[in-house]
Design an enzyme around this catalytic site. Structure first.
Site, PDB file in Angstrom:
ATOM      1  N   ASP A 106       9.232  16.759   1.482  1.00  0.00           N
ATOM      2  CA  ASP A 106      10.450  17.556   1.330  1.00  0.00           C
ATOM      3  C   ASP A 106      10.769  17.849  -0.147  1.00  0.00           C
ATOM      4  O   ASP A 106      11.310  18.907  -0.467  1.00  0.00           O
ATOM      5  CB  ASP A 106      11.620  16.849   2.023  1.00  0.00           C
ATOM      6  CG  ASP A 106      11.363  16.668   3.512  1.00  0.00           C
ATOM      7  OD1 ASP A 106      10.706  17.559   4.105  1.00  0.00           O
ATOM      8  OD2 ASP A 106      11.774  15.649   4.084  1.00  0.00           O
ATOM      9  N   HIS A 147      -8.846   9.121   4.027  1.00  0.00           N
ATOM     10  CA  HIS A 147      -9.173   7.682   4.096  1.00  0.00           C
ATOM     11  C   HIS A 147     -10.326   7.527   5.080  1.00  0.00           C
ATOM     12  O   HIS A 147     -10.278   8.075   6.185  1.00  0.00           O
ATOM     13  CB  HIS A 147      -7.944   6.910   4.575  1.00  0.00           C
ATOM     14  CG  HIS A 147      -8.052   5.424   4.400  1.00  0.00           C
ATOM     15  ND1 HIS A 147      -8.956   4.655   5.098  1.00  0.00           N
ATOM     16  CD2 HIS A 147      -7.377   4.579   3.596  1.00  0.00           C
ATOM     17  CE1 HIS A 147      -8.820   3.385   4.723  1.00  0.00           C
ATOM     18  NE2 HIS A 147      -7.870   3.310   3.809  1.00  0.00           N
ATOM     19  N   ARG A 189     -13.112   6.368  -2.128  1.00  0.00           N
ATOM     20  CA  ARG A 189     -12.847   6.869  -0.779  1.00  0.00           C
ATOM     21  C   ARG A 189     -13.451   8.246  -0.519  1.00  0.00           C
ATOM     22  O   ARG A 189     -13.903   8.527   0.593  1.00  0.00           O
ATOM     23  CB  ARG A 189     -11.336   6.940  -0.561  1.00  0.00           C
ATOM     24  CG  ARG A 189     -10.753   5.593  -0.401  1.00  0.00           C
ATOM     25  CD  ARG A 189      -9.269   5.652  -0.192  1.00  0.00           C
ATOM     26  NE  ARG A 189      -8.804   4.293   0.009  1.00  0.00           N
ATOM     27  CZ  ARG A 189      -7.539   3.933   0.009  1.00  0.00           C
ATOM     28  NH1 ARG A 189      -6.592   4.837  -0.199  1.00  0.00           N
ATOM     29  NH2 ARG A 189      -7.192   2.691   0.205  1.00  0.00           N
ATOM     30  N   HIS A 219      -4.877  10.880   4.150  1.00  0.00           N
ATOM     31  CA  HIS A 219      -4.154   9.638   3.867  1.00  0.00           C
ATOM     32  C   HIS A 219      -3.192   9.780   2.690  1.00  0.00           C
ATOM     33  O   HIS A 219      -2.148   9.129   2.652  1.00  0.00           O
ATOM     34  CB  HIS A 219      -5.190   8.554   3.563  1.00  0.00           C
ATOM     35  CG  HIS A 219      -4.610   7.219   3.215  1.00  0.00           C
ATOM     36  ND1 HIS A 219      -3.859   6.467   4.104  1.00  0.00           N
ATOM     37  CD2 HIS A 219      -4.679   6.471   2.065  1.00  0.00           C
ATOM     38  CE1 HIS A 219      -3.502   5.329   3.530  1.00  0.00           C
ATOM     39  NE2 HIS A 219      -3.973   5.321   2.286  1.00  0.00           N
ATOM     40  N   ARG A 229      -7.558   9.137  -5.569  1.00  0.00           N
ATOM     41  CA  ARG A 229      -6.864   7.883  -5.901  1.00  0.00           C
ATOM     42  C   ARG A 229      -7.679   6.669  -5.445  1.00  0.00           C
ATOM     43  O   ARG A 229      -8.300   6.693  -4.386  1.00  0.00           O
ATOM     44  CB  ARG A 229      -5.491   7.851  -5.210  1.00  0.00           C
ATOM     45  CG  ARG A 229      -4.755   6.547  -5.422  1.00  0.00           C
ATOM     46  CD  ARG A 229      -3.360   6.566  -4.865  1.00  0.00           C
ATOM     47  NE  ARG A 229      -3.292   6.634  -3.428  1.00  0.00           N
ATOM     48  CZ  ARG A 229      -3.511   5.603  -2.600  1.00  0.00           C
ATOM     49  NH1 ARG A 229      -3.861   4.421  -3.071  1.00  0.00           N
ATOM     50  NH2 ARG A 229      -3.385   5.777  -1.297  1.00  0.00           N
TER      51      ARG A 229
HETATM   52  O1  FUM Z   1      -6.575   0.968   3.178  1.00  0.00           O
HETATM   53  C1  FUM Z   1      -5.535   0.626   2.657  1.00  0.00           C
HETATM   54  O2  FUM Z   1      -5.132  -0.536   2.680  1.00  0.00           O
HETATM   55  C2  FUM Z   1      -4.785   1.633   1.918  1.00  0.00           C
HETATM   56  C3  FUM Z   1      -4.341   1.350   0.702  1.00  0.00           C
HETATM   57  C4  FUM Z   1      -3.962   2.448  -0.186  1.00  0.00           C
HETATM   58  O3  FUM Z   1      -4.064   3.604   0.209  1.00  0.00           O
HETATM   59  O4  FUM Z   1      -3.598   2.189  -1.335  1.00  0.00           O
END
Ligand code: FUM
Length: 589
Positions: A224, A245, A289, A356, A397
């Protein structure tokens, strides 16, 4: 249009009650400032509650660690797009931030020596990427966000923070000189519109993961703050960078923490192969990731997925000691049992990548001030947490840097308020027309008389984002995505249906307001992705498969003019407070 509204004055107004908003509120209130936190949900339902595996800090409780190694890993994880002053600030302050949480009463898991337990996470090593695995993620079993949120909420209540729960922030309110003077909000339970006047307004509204179908983000994650910024003519930054993720529970989108892989779980394809050895031979399942999610997508595309449809992969924990798994990963056990009927100590968990985290967000400097497209700070307006792009996370990230970002920049924003505001100092005058645009926006949606429901349009938008702004992108896919989103936006403007015109718990109106915010950001993300003709971090272009530092070591900016997205760039800040700067290298895991 005439909407009556009430005016309330505070020193600081914070929009959002996740970890970032609450951390800022604690510091500002402890400095004697009057603080209001408003949120669509009760504070302990904020999305921070879903964070599982941990919060990074180079405490060195298990193996020696240094904040400079953490800084290097963060910059490499972000594929060198991070602003290095912000990263240095975050990593250097991390150990103190964790000890403060501990002193507030956060119930960290303990190691044998009674110290805070730390586990390994993806993309993190010692010795500037060349040493052993780093054990940096401080954990409360696998319910770290839950513990963090409850700890901060208790602290904020004790500090005298006022809460306005189940209130929708409608729009920021600016004076003629361009300074932010507060926020207009709608109280769902009594229909009141409230102008919350504040010397500083802090946006802490989280990401916009709900723009996609498959996401670990809860249904409130509609970005938002980003929507309000775009309506105010200000830019968002790096919107093309969206984190998938690797492990969401197949068919549900529920997060299965990366902490499982940190504790030794591994990924298998239908042939029972630990396929990550072909993609990231050194880091394996603990590569960053973006690398793991792409590897999984390739395995599925090439027919090596599991199950009848070959559309997911297996996360195996059954080789680990069952008692250890139950102790360190109780939420993983619960989720697998409740939502898939699986005992994770005996059978693999079916997983797929899902959206994610949105690395992009509201453009800001390292002091968390919102900036315009020329880089100038907007007076009175700060942004923290996932809503912000300040930009610590760059193009991708690292796991467990999100909770850290919330508390470090939350605290710094609270400190900035304490430095610049005298408690209860008088508020600047605000012209009568300051509310004209925000109220017109509300009236337009409330009076809509078309045929398309907000939920139908939201589903359409999510479908487009899932297909056209996924893990793999190319020009044709993105161009088509831009066209489709423009069509949905046109329908939203011209043909929205509003079944309920009341202001009391009007879910249709709430859905339309959220959809407006989501759609604006989806369009900014799709066009930014089309514009960036390189592959970097989470943004993978099949037609431009390499990183191009010469042309694209810059942040992208996206804003709206005449209902169309405009794109620009901003330089990456390759400076840091400690004079430690990391120049781009090949990113190999
Ligand atoms: O997988 C996880 O525990 C996510 C952690 C995060 O996105 O920082």
């Amino acid at each position: 249009m005439s909407f009556p509204f009430e005016t309330y004055t505070y020193d600081v107004a914070i929009i959002g009650t996740g970890g970032a908003g609450l951390r800022a509120a604690c510091t500002a209130a402890e400095a004697g400032l009057s603080v209001i936190c408003l949120s669509k949900v009760p504070p302990t339902r904020s999305h921070t509650v879903a964070a599982q595996g941990g919060i990074n800090a180079a405490l060195g409780n298990r193996l020696p660690d240094r904040w400079q190694w953490h800084m290097y890993d963060t910059i490499r994880g972000g594929d060198w797009l991070s602003d290095q002053d912000a990263v240095g600030f975050m990593c250097e302050r991390a150990p103190a931030a964790i000890l403060e949480l501990e002193h507030m009463g956060m119930p960290f898991t303990r190691d044998e020596a009674g110290q805070i337990y730390q586990r390994a996470y993806g993309g993190q090593r010692t010795e500037f990427g060349k040493g052993a695995l780093a054990y940096r993620a401080c954990a409360v079993a696998d319910r770290t966000g839950h513990a963090l949120l409850h700890t901060l909420y208790a602290k904020a209540l004790a500090a005298g923070v006022a809460f306005a729960s189940e209130c929708m922030a409608l729009d920021l309110v600016f004076s003629e000189d361009g300074a932010c003077r507060g926020v207009l909000s709608w109280v769902l339970e009594n229909g009141e519109l409230q102008l919350l006047r504040a010397h500083k307004t802090i946006i802490a509204t989280g990401g916009f993961g709900q723009a996609w179908v498959a996401t670990t983000s809860s249904s409130i994650c509609t970005g938002d703050g980003g929507g309000m910024i775009l309506r105010a003519g200000l830019p968002l930054q790096d919107m093309e960078f969206v984190q998938f993720h690797p492990t969401s529970l197949y068919g549900t989108g529920i997060l299965i923490t990366e902490g499982a892989r940190g504790e030794g779980a591994y990924l298998l394809n239908r042939e029972g192969e630990r396929f990550m050895q072909r993609y990231a031979p050194s880091f394996m399942e603990l590569a960053s990731r973006d690398v793991v999610a792409r590897a999984m997508a390739i395995e599925i595309q090439e027919g090596r997925g599991c199950g009848d449809k070959r559309d997911h992969l297996h996360l195996s924990l059954d080789h680990l000691d069952a008692a250890y798994v139950r102790e360190k990963l109780p939420a993983v056990m619960d989720i697998a049992r409740t939502f898939a009927g699986i005992d994770a100590t005996r059978a693999p968990i079916p997983v797929v990548p899902a959206v994610h985290y949105t690395m992009g967000g509201i453009a800001s400097n390292a002091q968390s001030e919102v900036i315009d497209r020329h880089g100038d700070a907007v007076p009175g307006l700060l942004v923290i947490g996932e809503a912000a792009c300040n930009s610590v996370h760059g193009a991708n990230r690292l796991g467990c840097n999100s909770l850290l970002d919330l508390v470090v920049f939350g605290q710094a924003a609270g400190e900035a308020c304490a430095r610049s505001i005298r408690p209860r100092m008088p508020h600047a005058m605000l012209g009568r027309d300051a509310l004209e645009k925000p109220l017109a926006h509300l009236a337009r949606l409330r009076e809509a008389k078309g045929s398309a429901s907000p939920s139908a349009l939201r589903r359409k938008m999510q479908g487009v984002m899932q297909v056209h702004a996924g893990i793999f992108r190319n020009a044709a896919l993105l161009e088509e995505g831009v066209d489709k989103l423009r069509g949905i936006a046109e329908r939203f403007r011209q043909d929205l249906r509003m079944d309920d015109r009341s202001l009391l718990w009007n879910h249709s109106l709430l859905a339309a307001l959220e959809l407006d915010n989501l759609l604006l950001q989806a369009m900014a993300a799709m066009e930014s992705a089309l514009t960036r003709t390189e592959s970097r971090g989470a943004h993978w272009r099949q037609d431009f498969p390499t990183r191009n530092d010469e042309a694209w070591l810059v942040h992208s900016l996206a804003w709206f003019e005449d209902e169309r997205v405009r794109c620009g760039t901003r330089n990456v800040r390759m400076v840091s407070g400690s004079d430690q700067v990391f120049l781009p290298e090949a990113r190999v895991y």
